[in-house]
Design an enzyme around this catalytic site. Structure first.
Site, PDB file in Angstrom:
ATOM      1  N   SER A 672      10.893  16.873   1.720  1.00 41.46           N
ATOM      2  CA  SER A 672      11.023  16.348   3.075  1.00 41.46           C
ATOM      3  C   SER A 672      12.273  16.924   3.756  1.00 41.46           C
ATOM      4  O   SER A 672      12.349  18.131   3.972  1.00 41.46           O
ATOM      5  CB  SER A 672      11.047  14.820   3.036  1.00 41.46           C
ATOM      6  OG  SER A 672      10.868  14.276   4.317  1.00 41.46           O
ATOM      7  N   ASP A 745      -0.498  14.987   5.114  1.00 40.19           N
ATOM      8  CA  ASP A 745       0.831  14.421   5.345  1.00 40.19           C
ATOM      9  C   ASP A 745       0.834  13.618   6.644  1.00 40.19           C
ATOM     10  O   ASP A 745       0.479  14.128   7.702  1.00 40.19           O
ATOM     11  CB  ASP A 745       1.862  15.552   5.425  1.00 40.19           C
ATOM     12  CG  ASP A 745       3.299  15.057   5.353  1.00 40.19           C
ATOM     13  OD1 ASP A 745       3.538  13.877   5.685  1.00 40.19           O
ATOM     14  OD2 ASP A 745       4.178  15.838   4.958  1.00 40.19           O
ATOM     15  N   HIS A 779       2.503  12.567   2.275  1.00 40.91           N
ATOM     16  CA  HIS A 779       3.891  13.029   2.187  1.00 40.91           C
ATOM     17  C   HIS A 779       4.401  12.982   0.749  1.00 40.91           C
ATOM     18  O   HIS A 779       5.198  13.805   0.337  1.00 40.91           O
ATOM     19  CB  HIS A 779       4.770  12.180   3.103  1.00 40.91           C
ATOM     20  CG  HIS A 779       6.120  12.767   3.349  1.00 40.91           C
ATOM     21  ND1 HIS A 779       6.303  14.011   3.911  1.00 40.91           N
ATOM     22  CD2 HIS A 779       7.368  12.287   3.104  1.00 40.91           C
ATOM     23  CE1 HIS A 779       7.590  14.268   4.016  1.00 40.91           C
ATOM     24  NE2 HIS A 779       8.259  13.236   3.526  1.00 40.91           N
TER      25      HIS A 779
END
Length: 809
Positions: A672, A745, A779
């Site tokens: 991330s 995601d 994610h």
């Protein structure tokens, strides 16, 4: 001439053919595989008396088949339209019970084959628990009798769990209030098959709507229709014998809750119009008040569509918000309203005001507190004349704790804590709570004293504590502090404050976390109540330590260092290293330099961990400090790249000084915002041999109204957005970079396009890079097949571009 054209065409098509790889799911080497596919210890729930333990078991991972089930993404929700529960729900697959005095847990009887459990919830008296079971057809409601150790189904598979937990217990433990699918639910529209009846139009009439980059939003009228169908429920009262009666008619119920005395219910419904710009949480909503028999009393709140909010992290909407029940009163509603019109730029003495309204809800609401910063919540106590409230302000990292008398609003509140919430060394902890007569957790006040449990981070290590705080004098006395120097003792809750019994969890690097009852009055009195074994024996003796080192500007940093399995420290063999990190923004250097790493925590390799590679001959520096500091008027991101590079160089130099690594063979990686960090470091430094960037964002102009901790928009700080975006500097990339991203995601700003476009830029400019898109993954990655393949990809990359880098020269 024809032959030249033919050769050129052959070369061009060959490049295209080799631009993609068709690869089945792969598995990592055995050393890693042996640490991945292990049984997990159960999740543990304990009743308030400390007598009964519930063990909830689950598989380590989902399967790709499970992730491939039908999914609809609507207004911030991800729904399985066949089962009517979140398509990303985590499930338990078994339940066992154990008395704290017993050695072995017993199997709960009555569970169906292939049970999928979620939404586990105690009854008010804790003699029972309710949970949902998701079948191939839908969601059922089950009840577990704790004393009998038996589970029973009380509804068919027709619950509506699309908006979260679909039931609440009645106060008398005899029944539950449950959301069901409406009997006349209409068929959903398949967007791929539907014939459009017109264009999709979104309107702006001049008001500024500077929203974050949300995903899974509604896109067209068909989405609106499907969202309404999937969120519409009818509410019924379900008795424990399975009989039911209608309670509320069809509506888009977002949530509902009983008053502490069980005589009233508030229910919030989603209203129209919907929005294509924001998720359902900001759709119009209406809250109504009912008697426990379903009779409507009144509408107590209406909230319009909130597409437009003032700019800034501390902005909020006007009107009533955060409406809930006072936990220490039979039936009193509490809510907060902004005094600055929700605009953080407006200078006011107080930002928020808290109101209450007692049953029968006919009087004028009374103000009970004003907060200097944005309201953060209230903890009620076992004394109706004392409550504790909190506020916070992002821009200054300030938080305040208020002691106040909700019965006497004119009496001045007392601020007992006023501090930087990023200052972990001086964190006073959280108040200890007990169950009150209504079954709610409230702060225990004993002769003007409350008890605080803290994590106990210090410059010398972590020593969790229990303090006694006098709410009148604000004097604090430490009554217990963990003395372990080779273990970690986390203090969870109070079993019996008067006796001094507390639930604690103790672990060490090679000792799996287990639960104990600690008597703090006789600190040596420790009763073990679980005995989970270490499933990661392959790395239980790996060397682990927290190292501290300084950045070039003197800022103290730290990280947890792991040496390879069977590494002989006396030989100081130069090994390759993996540095894994995540940048964090601070407004002061003192907080930025604090360390919350503890070498005594259990060595636990989760799916995204780099710890697996200690079995492959790598040194790992995990959780390395990467502070980005901006003091005074300077924002942290004003010097983002410079500080990133300084952090990276300091980490490599520190481990190199210890003599364990070859500084020419160091990989950098992150997930991330850590991926964003990785791409920046590889573009603007020559510190690393290769990088791994997972699920990141690389072009900040695609998130123009702020990102992470950056409040400024692109138009306010274009140079910051440009400087920080690796995409803008793809021509500087000279280091091999592995990009990995979940194709589904849904995290704000990190949509898959970020990795796809960045890869295209890197490839077009001749960089060495590889893009791996994991089907169905969000994610964080969930399917076992995906995770095993992820580990294989990372291992292949590290072996080629880091461990064997010298051989490539």
């Amino acid at each position: 001439m024809k032959s030249i054209k033919l050769i050129s065409f052959f070369f061009f098509t060959t490049c295209i053919l080799y631009g993609q790889e068709s690869v089945d799911y792969q598995k990592p080497p055995k050393e890693i595989l042996d640490l991945v596919d292990v049984p997990l210890a159960p999740s543990v729930r304990i009743d308030n008396k400390g007598e009964n333990l519930v063990f909830l078991y689950r598989d380590s991972y989902k399967t790709i088949e499970e992730l491939s089930e039908k999914e609809m993404r609507l207004a911030g929700l991800r729904i399985n339209p066949k089962t009517n529960i979140s398509s990303r729900a985590n499930y338990y697959n078994n339940i066992k019970l154990k008395k704290t005095n017993d050695k072995e847990a017993i199997q709960v009887i009555g569970l169906p084959k292939n049970v999928r459990i979620t939404n586990f919830n105690w009854s008010p008296d804790q003699n029972k628990a309710a949970f949902t079971n998701t079948t191939s057809k839908g969601v059922e409601l089950w009840v577990l009798d704790i004393s009998e150790g038996k589970a029973s189904k009380i509804t068919d598979a027709n619950l509506n769990a699309n908006m979260g937990i679909p039931f609440k217990w009645f106060r008398d433990n005899s029944a539950l209030l449950v959301k069901f699918l409406p009997s006349n639910k209409k068929q959903l529209i398949d967007n791929e098959e539907a014939v459009p009846t017109g264009p999709t139009i979104t309107i702006s009439e001049g008001a500024k709507a500077q929203n974050r980059t949300y995903q899974d939003l509604l896109k067209n009228p068909n989405d609106e229709y499907n969202f309404e169908q999937l969120t519409t429920s009818e509410i019924k009262k379900v008795n424990l014998d399975g009989t039911s009666t209608s309670w509320l008619s069809e509506a888009m119920y977002r949530n509902f809750s009983f008053s502490p005395d069980g005589k009233y219910v508030i229910a919030t419904t989603i209203q129209k119009p919907f929005s294509y710009l924001v998720p359902y949480r900001r759709f119009p909503q209406e809250t109504k008040l009912y008697k426990s028999n379903g009779e409507e009393i009144k509408t107590i709140n209406k909230v319009p569509l909130s597409e437009v909010l003032p700019k800034g992290f501390m902005s909020t909407r006007i009107g009533k918000r955060s409406m809930t029940w006072r936990k220490d009163q039979p039936a009193t509603l509490v809510w907060v309203e902004a005094l600055d019109n929700g605009d953080p730029k407006i200078e006011v003495k107080y930002r928020d005001e808290v109101y209450q309204l007692k049953a029968p809800f006919n009087d004028t609401p009374k103000s009970i507190l004003k907060t200097i910063n944005r309201f953060g919540g209230i903890n009620w106590t076992n004394n109706s004349e004392l409550a504790i409230a909190y506020d916070y302000w992002w821009n200054t990292r300030n938080t305040k704790t208020y002691i106040f008398n909700p019965s006497k609003p004119n009496q001045k509140s007392n601020i007992i804590h006023d501090r930087n919430y990023q200052d972990r060394y001086n964190d006073p902890g959280e108040p200890i709570k007990i169950k009150n007569e209504y079954g709610y957790s409230v702060i225990n006040i004993d002769n003007d004293n409350i008890y605080m449990v803290g994590d106990g981070y210090t410059k010398d290590g972590q020593f969790p504590f229990i303090d006694k705080l006098n709410v009148k004098s604000n004097e604090t006395i430490r009554i217990y502090q963990s003395e372990y120097t080779d273990k970690v003792e986390n203090i969870y809750s109070a079993i019996d404050i008067k006796k001094g019994d507390f639930l604690v969890r103790i672990e060490s690097p090679n000792e799996y976390p287990n639960y104990y009852i600690r008597n703090i009055k006789t600190a040596k009195n420790l009763k073990q109540i679980t005995a989970f074994e270490n499933p990661f024996s392959g790395i239980q003796n790996v060397h682990k330590e927290v190292i501290k080192y300084k950045r070039e500007d003197g800022l103290e940093l730290s990280g947890t260092l792991y040496l390879p399995v069977d590494y002989d420290k006396s030989k100081k063999e130069k090994m390759p290293m993996i540095l894994w990190a995540y940048p964090v923004e601070f407004k002061d250097k003192t907080s930025a330099s604090q360390s919350t790493s503890n070498p005594n925590k259990f060595t636990y390799p989760f799916w995204g961990s780099m710890l697996y590679w200690v079995t492959r001959g790598y040194v790992v520096l995990d959780g390395a400090s990467f502070p980005i500091v901006g003091e005074g008027n300077e924002e942290p991101n004003d010097s983002f790249r410079k500080q990133l590079i300084a952090n990276g160089k300091a980490a490599i130099d520190a481990v190199n000084t210890l003599g364990y690594i070859d500084p020419e063979r160091v990989a950098i990686g992150g997930h991330s915002y850590g991926a964003f960090m990785t791409a920046n470091l590889l573009s603007h430094s020559n510190l690393f041999a290769a990088g791994i960037a997972r699920s990141g964002a690389y072009n900040r102009t695609l998130t123009p109204f702020g990102f992470q901790s950056e409040e400024r928009s692109y138009w306010e700080a274009p140079e910051i957005y440009y400087t920080m975006s690796p995409f803008m500097h793809a021509d500087k990339m000279k280091t091999p970079l592995l990009l990995i991203h979940g194709q589904a995601d849904n995290n704000s700003g990190t949509y898959p396009l970020q990795s796809e476009r960045y890869f295209n830029a890197l490839k077009g400019l001749g960089a060495t890079t590889r893009l791996v898109m994991l089907p169905k993954e969000s994610h964080g990655y969930r399917a076992k097949e995906s995770i095993l393949h992820l580990l294989w990809e990372q291992d292949q990359w590290l072996e080629k571009y880091v461990k064997n880098r010298k051989k490539l020269k």
